[in-house]
Design an enzyme around this catalytic site. Structure first.
Site, short mmCIF file in Angstrom:
data_model
loop_
_atom_site.label_atom_id
_atom_site.label_comp_id
_atom_site.label_asym_id
_atom_site.label_seq_id
_atom_site.Cartn_x
_atom_site.Cartn_y
_atom_site.Cartn_z
N ASP A 1 -4.97 22.20 6.35
CA ASP A 1 -5.68 21.02 6.85
C ASP A 1 -6.38 20.40 5.64
O ASP A 1 -7.33 20.96 5.10
CB ASP A 1 -6.69 21.47 7.91
CG ASP A 1 -7.53 20.30 8.44
OD1 ASP A 1 -7.44 19.19 7.86
OD2 ASP A 1 -8.26 20.51 9.41
N ILE A 2 -5.87 19.25 5.21
CA ILE A 2 -6.41 18.70 3.95
C ILE A 2 -7.86 18.23 4.10
O ILE A 2 -8.53 17.93 3.11
CB ILE A 2 -5.53 17.56 3.37
CG1 ILE A 2 -5.49 16.34 4.30
CG2 ILE A 2 -4.15 18.04 3.00
CD1 ILE A 2 -4.97 15.08 3.62
N TRP B 1 5.16 -1.13 6.95
CA TRP B 1 6.14 -1.06 8.05
C TRP B 1 7.15 0.08 7.84
O TRP B 1 8.36 -0.11 7.87
CB TRP B 1 6.88 -2.39 8.19
CG TRP B 1 6.04 -3.58 8.55
CD1 TRP B 1 4.69 -3.72 8.42
CD2 TRP B 1 6.52 -4.82 9.08
NE1 TRP B 1 4.30 -4.98 8.85
CE2 TRP B 1 5.41 -5.66 9.26
CE3 TRP B 1 7.78 -5.31 9.42
CZ2 TRP B 1 5.51 -6.97 9.76
CZ3 TRP B 1 7.89 -6.60 9.91
CH2 TRP B 1 6.77 -7.42 10.09
N TYR C 1 -8.67 1.86 10.21
CA TYR C 1 -7.60 2.54 9.47
C TYR C 1 -7.47 1.96 8.06
O TYR C 1 -7.47 2.70 7.06
CB TYR C 1 -6.27 2.39 10.23
CG TYR C 1 -5.04 2.74 9.43
CD1 TYR C 1 -4.74 4.08 9.14
CD2 TYR C 1 -4.17 1.75 8.97
CE1 TYR C 1 -3.59 4.40 8.40
CE2 TYR C 1 -3.04 2.07 8.25
CZ TYR C 1 -2.76 3.39 7.95
OH TYR C 1 -1.63 3.71 7.22
N THR D 1 -1.40 1.61 1.99
CA THR D 1 -0.84 0.70 2.99
C THR D 1 -1.16 -0.78 2.76
O THR D 1 -2.17 -1.11 2.11
CB THR D 1 -1.40 1.12 4.38
OG1 THR D 1 -1.07 0.14 5.34
CG2 THR D 1 -2.92 1.24 4.35
N THR E 1 -2.79 8.23 10.72
CA THR E 1 -2.03 6.97 10.78
C THR E 1 -2.09 6.27 12.14
O THR E 1 -1.40 5.28 12.35
CB THR E 1 -0.54 7.22 10.42
OG1 THR E 1 -0.03 8.23 11.30
CG2 THR E 1 -0.37 7.65 8.99
N1 LIG Z 1 3.82 4.41 9.17
C1 LIG Z 1 3.64 3.21 8.59
O1 LIG Z 1 4.06 2.16 9.12
C2 LIG Z 1 2.94 3.11 7.26
C3 LIG Z 1 2.80 1.86 6.67
C4 LIG Z 1 2.17 1.78 5.43
C5 LIG Z 1 1.69 2.91 4.82
N2 LIG Z 1 1.81 4.12 5.43
C6 LIG Z 1 1.28 5.29 4.74
O2 LIG Z 1 2.39 6.09 4.36
C7 LIG Z 1 2.00 7.48 4.39
C8 LIG Z 1 3.01 8.26 5.20
O3 LIG Z 1 3.04 7.71 6.51
P1 LIG Z 1 3.93 8.34 7.66
O4 LIG Z 1 4.42 7.22 8.52
O5 LIG Z 1 4.89 9.31 7.07
O6 LIG Z 1 2.81 9.11 8.47
P2 LIG Z 1 2.98 10.12 9.68
O7 LIG Z 1 4.39 10.18 10.13
O8 LIG Z 1 1.92 9.81 10.66
O9 LIG Z 1 2.65 11.51 8.98
C9 LIG Z 1 1.37 11.82 8.54
C10 LIG Z 1 1.29 13.34 8.50
O10 LIG Z 1 -0.02 13.68 8.06
C11 LIG Z 1 -0.41 14.83 8.78
N3 LIG Z 1 -1.84 15.01 8.81
C12 LIG Z 1 -2.76 14.28 9.50
N4 LIG Z 1 -3.98 14.81 9.32
C13 LIG Z 1 -3.82 15.89 8.52
C14 LIG Z 1 -4.71 16.85 8.00
N5 LIG Z 1 -6.02 16.82 8.27
N6 LIG Z 1 -4.22 17.83 7.21
C15 LIG Z 1 -2.89 17.89 6.93
N7 LIG Z 1 -2.00 17.01 7.40
C16 LIG Z 1 -2.46 16.02 8.20
C17 LIG Z 1 0.13 14.58 10.17
O11 LIG Z 1 0.18 15.79 10.88
P3 LIG Z 1 0.12 15.77 12.49
O12 LIG Z 1 1.46 15.27 12.90
O13 LIG Z 1 -0.14 17.20 12.82
O14 LIG Z 1 -0.97 14.84 12.86
C18 LIG Z 1 1.49 13.98 9.87
O15 LIG Z 1 2.49 14.98 9.78
C19 LIG Z 1 0.57 7.50 4.91
O16 LIG Z 1 -0.31 7.56 3.83
C20 LIG Z 1 0.42 6.17 5.61
O17 LIG Z 1 -0.94 5.75 5.61
C21 LIG Z 1 2.45 4.25 6.63
#
Ligand SMILES: NC(=O)c1ccc[n+]([C@@H]2O[C@H](COP(=O)([O-])OP(=O)(O)OC[C@H]3O[C@@H](n4cnc5c(N)ncnc54)[C@H](OP(=O)(O)O)[C@@H]3O)[C@@H](O)[C@H]2O)c1
Length: 301
Positions: free
Chosen positions: A43-44, A158, A132, A108, A69
């Site tokens: 857990d980070i 996105w 967020y 993001t 997210t």
């Molecule tokens: N999705 C988008 O549209 C988007 C757009 C722009 C930027 N981003 C950025 O891109 C990056 C990757 O996004 P993504 O879509 O791959 O996100 P995601 O699918 O929501 O994955 C985020 C991961 O972080 C884990 N996490 C959350 N809290 C944590 C904690 N305390 N300790 C350890 N792990 C934890 C989550 O675990 P759980 O599943 O257990 O919660 C999940 O597996 C993020 O930085 C996001 O802000 C995303």
């Protein structure tokens, strides 16, 4: 001699899953040993555990793909959003600073207010309009202050893939059920496949001296409505959905959500500064590629 360790956090998220699935063919796999952790492993946001884990593992590079997210829920869970998107990032950055470790942190388009009419450059003023977005900007600031000459921040937008939850999969599901889908047509941005983002990150890590803020998307400048229309068109062609589904454009005012979203969040791509880093086949080709993956029932490519 054993290889240096690259630690990936958020392994079960969209980006984390794709990054780890691509690892065997990644240009990094000969250089690093990949250690991947999900929330169950580490857990980070738990500062004691993080310090102990990092000291024991002693990574040379950390890719932080973990994040809070849930954009709308963040409006009501401010503390949770900040604990993962700000404080945990500060902890990682601090450890990296103390231990000469590289940190690649993902951020993001939601750090911007969306009032621009031209793509945001890496130097554009940030001004988030959601909890967020504000929590992600706070994390960026800690990386920049603790690791001013070595920290890497990659902003993307996105994000989607065949894994996890995202707009593309939601649209496919709704349209395959023959539903009439309402999609906002006054929010404009650029889609990004987790595959091209993952490749970009690998190339950044491989590049000596890469540091600072980078923007990466699959290009294009389109509304969510136009993106949904593209998903429908390719989805029908690939026989993933029927032609019965319809898409109705709506305005942001018609479609209320807890969090405000930027009306315009196109990111100016970094390849202009680093031409060797950012080739991408373009958002349409990448969308098709991910939809083909979904059709093949593949859990990755
Ligand atoms: N999705 C988008 O549209 C988007 C757009 C722009 C930027 N981003 C950025 O891109 C990056 C990757 O996004 P993504 O879509 O791959 O996100 P995601 O699918 O929501 O994955 C985020 C991961 O972080 C884990 N996490 C959350 N809290 C944590 C904690 N305390 N300790 C350890 N792990 C934890 C989550 O675990 P759980 O599943 O257990 O919660 C999940 O597996 C993020 O930085 C996001 O802000 C995303």
């Amino acid at each position: 001699m054993s290889r240096p360790i690259l630690l990936l956090t958020g392994r079960n998220g969209q980006l984390g899953t794709v990054f780890s699935k691509q690892w065997e063919t990644s240009l990094l796999s000969g250089r690093y040993e990949l250690v991947q952790v999900g929330r169950d492993d580490l857990d980070i946001a738990d500062s004691y555990e993080v310090k102990k884990y990092l000291s024991d593992l002693s990574p040379t590079c950390i890719l932080n793909a973990a994040a809070y997210t849930r954009v709308d829920e963040a409006e009501f869970n401010r503390e949770s959003a900040y604990s993962v998107n700000e404080r945990a990032v500060g902890l990682l950055a601090g450890w990296c600073d103390d231990n000469s470790c590289r940190l690649v942190h993902i951020s993001t388009d939601f750090v911007f207010n969306g009032e621009a009419t031209l793509p945001y450059s890496v130097d554009s003023k940030t001004d988030p309009i959601s909890v967020y977005g504000a929590s992600k900007r706070a994390g960026e600031r800690l990386v920049a202050s603790r690791l001013p000459s070595s920290g890497i921040i990659v902003r993307t937008s996105w994000l989607y893939s065949e894994h996890g939850q995202n707009f593309v999969k939601t649209m496919l599901r709704l349209m395959s059920e023959g539903r009439d889908v309402r999609v906002v047509s006054d929010q404009v941005g650029s889609p990004t496949s987790a595959h091209t983002l993952s490749n970009f990150i690998a190339r950044l890590i491989a590049k000596d001296g890469a540091a600072g803020v980078y923007h990466f998307t699959d290009g294009g400048e389109l509304s969510w409505y136009k993106f949904a229309v593209a998903i429908r068109e390719i989805g029908i062609e690939l026989d993933l959905i029927s032609e019965q589904s319809t898409i109705t454009p709506v305005t942001t005012a018609d479609y209320s959500t807890a969090a405000r979203r930027p009306a315009y969040s196109v990111l100016e791509l970094s390849p202009s500064e680093c031409p060797d880093l950012g080739d991408t086949p373009g958002w349409w080709a990448e969308l098709r590629s991910v939809l083909e993956c979904i059709k093949a029932g593949s859990s990755g490519r």
